[in-house]
Design a protein around this motif. Structure first.
Motif, short mmCIF file in Angstrom:
data_model
loop_
_atom_site.label_atom_id
_atom_site.label_comp_id
_atom_site.label_asym_id
_atom_site.label_seq_id
_atom_site.Cartn_x
_atom_site.Cartn_y
_atom_site.Cartn_z
N LEU A 25 32.76 49.34 43.10
CA LEU A 25 33.35 48.54 42.02
C LEU A 25 34.35 49.36 41.21
O LEU A 25 35.41 48.85 40.82
CB LEU A 25 32.25 48.01 41.10
N LEU A 26 34.04 50.62 40.98
CA LEU A 26 34.97 51.49 40.26
C LEU A 26 36.24 51.73 41.07
O LEU A 26 37.34 51.78 40.52
CB LEU A 26 34.29 52.83 39.93
N LEU A 27 36.07 51.86 42.38
CA LEU A 27 37.24 52.03 43.25
C LEU A 27 38.11 50.78 43.22
O LEU A 27 39.35 50.88 43.14
CB LEU A 27 36.78 52.33 44.68
N VAL A 28 37.48 49.62 43.27
CA VAL A 28 38.23 48.36 43.22
C VAL A 28 39.00 48.26 41.90
O VAL A 28 40.18 47.86 41.88
CB VAL A 28 37.29 47.16 43.39
N ASP A 29 38.36 48.63 40.80
CA ASP A 29 39.04 48.62 39.50
C ASP A 29 40.29 49.51 39.54
O ASP A 29 41.36 49.12 39.06
CB ASP A 29 38.10 49.13 38.40
N PHE A 30 40.13 50.70 40.10
CA PHE A 30 41.26 51.63 40.18
C PHE A 30 42.38 51.05 41.03
O PHE A 30 43.56 51.09 40.65
CB PHE A 30 40.79 52.97 40.76
N LEU A 31 42.02 50.50 42.18
CA LEU A 31 43.04 49.97 43.09
C LEU A 31 43.76 48.77 42.47
O LEU A 31 44.98 48.63 42.64
CB LEU A 31 42.39 49.56 44.41
N LEU A 32 43.03 47.95 41.74
CA LEU A 32 43.64 46.76 41.16
C LEU A 32 44.61 47.10 40.03
O LEU A 32 45.42 46.26 39.64
CB LEU A 32 42.57 45.80 40.66
N ARG A 33 44.52 48.30 39.53
CA ARG A 33 45.47 48.72 38.49
C ARG A 33 46.78 49.22 39.09
O ARG A 33 47.72 49.54 38.36
CB ARG A 33 44.83 49.78 37.59
N GLN A 34 46.83 49.31 40.42
CA GLN A 34 48.07 49.63 41.12
C GLN A 34 48.69 48.30 41.56
O GLN A 34 48.14 47.60 42.40
CB GLN A 34 47.81 50.53 42.33
N ARG A 35 49.84 47.97 41.00
CA ARG A 35 50.40 46.62 41.16
C ARG A 35 50.55 46.21 42.63
O ARG A 35 50.18 45.10 43.01
CB ARG A 35 51.76 46.56 40.46
N GLY A 36 51.08 47.10 43.43
CA GLY A 36 51.30 46.74 44.84
C GLY A 36 49.99 46.48 45.57
O GLY A 36 49.88 45.53 46.35
N ILE A 37 49.01 47.34 45.32
CA ILE A 37 47.71 47.17 45.97
C ILE A 37 47.03 45.90 45.47
O ILE A 37 46.45 45.13 46.24
CB ILE A 37 46.82 48.40 45.71
N ALA A 38 47.12 45.67 44.15
CA ALA A 38 46.51 44.47 43.57
C ALA A 38 47.09 43.21 44.19
O ALA A 38 46.37 42.26 44.51
CB ALA A 38 46.71 44.46 42.06
N SER A 39 48.41 43.21 44.38
CA SER A 39 49.07 42.05 44.97
C SER A 39 48.59 41.81 46.40
O SER A 39 48.33 40.66 46.80
CB SER A 39 50.58 42.24 44.94
N ALA A 40 48.45 42.88 47.16
CA ALA A 40 48.00 42.75 48.55
C ALA A 40 46.56 42.23 48.61
O ALA A 40 46.23 41.36 49.43
CB ALA A 40 48.10 44.10 49.26
N ILE A 41 45.70 42.75 47.73
CA ILE A 41 44.31 42.30 47.69
C ILE A 41 44.24 40.83 47.29
O ILE A 41 43.52 40.02 47.90
CB ILE A 41 43.48 43.16 46.72
#
Length: 223
Positions: A74-90
């Motif tokens: 869950l912490l990793l997902v939080d970190f990734l979602l704060r990266q705009r490009g990664i968040a958009s892909a997810i």
């Protein structure tokens, strides 16, 4: 969560203009709980909570072994979602029709309720401007007030309806256990467990919900 609760109170105050029974599901239930706990003007006369959430996201649930096990992820997902490009892909992956259908099938006990119309209803808001930002905010933001602190403040009649097949707020999880304990502690709270029903009882098995809801509404004191 607090903003949603305030919107409910503003709507009751400006539009409905009389004491009202609030009915909510999941985080909608929690918004109703917050609204009822904050209302000082008799705007709310009762609460119906369907599989109430413990918070906007899993950050609210700190004493469930399942969440503890998943915490690094869950912490990793939080970190990734704060990266705009990664968040958009997810987000683009999550919002695909087949993925949404599979998610819905996992939370509905009555699989026949998961039809194309339901999938379309869930998909449509993902096309709105700001949908990605809303998705990220919900997953990574603060969970909002905890119902454990709010429920003892509420003296209004409360009806709890809980699907026993809910994977999000299971009866044997901390949120489910807390709400299950309330009828023995608070005289204003009634609980009915709906067998074979998932996280969205009102849509999953509306017949079972109405069977408990309508008599409860009928016996409420007149406003």
């Amino acid at each position: 969560m607090e903003k949603w609760a305030q919107l409910i109170l503003d709507f009751l105050d400006e539009i409905v203009q009389k004491p009202t029974v609030l009915i909510g599901n999941s985080v909608g239930s929690l918004a109703c709980v917050i609204a009822a706990s904050e209302s000082s003007r008799s705007l709310v006369r009762g609460l119906v909570l369907l599989n109430c959430a413990g918070g906007m996201n899993n950050k609210a649930v700190v004493d469930d072994w399942r969440i503890k096990l998943l915490l690094p992820l869950l912490l990793l997902v939080d970190f990734l979602l704060r990266q705009r490009g990664i968040a958009s892909a997810i987000f683009e992956r999550v919002r695909k029709r087949d993925n949404l259908r599979n998610i819905l099938l996992s939370v509905y006990g009555n699989k026949e309720s998961v039809d194309e119309e339901l999938v379309e209803i869930i998909m449509e808001p993902t096309n709105d401007a700001g949908a990605l930002d809303a998705f990220v905010s919900i997953v990574t933001g603060p969970p909002g007030p905890n119902p454990v602190q709010l429920m003892p403040r509420i003296s209004l009649p409360v009806l709890l309806l809980w699907g026993d097949q809910d994977p999000f707020t299971p009866l044997d999880g901390p949120v489910g256990k807390y709400f299950s304990s309330l009828p023995s502690e608070l005289t204003n709270v009634s609980l009915f467990v709906l067998e074979g029903v998932g996280h969205c009882p009102h849509d999953d098995r509306p017949d079972l919900v109405h069977e408990k809801l309508l008599p409860w509404l009928a016996q409420l004191p007149a406003s």
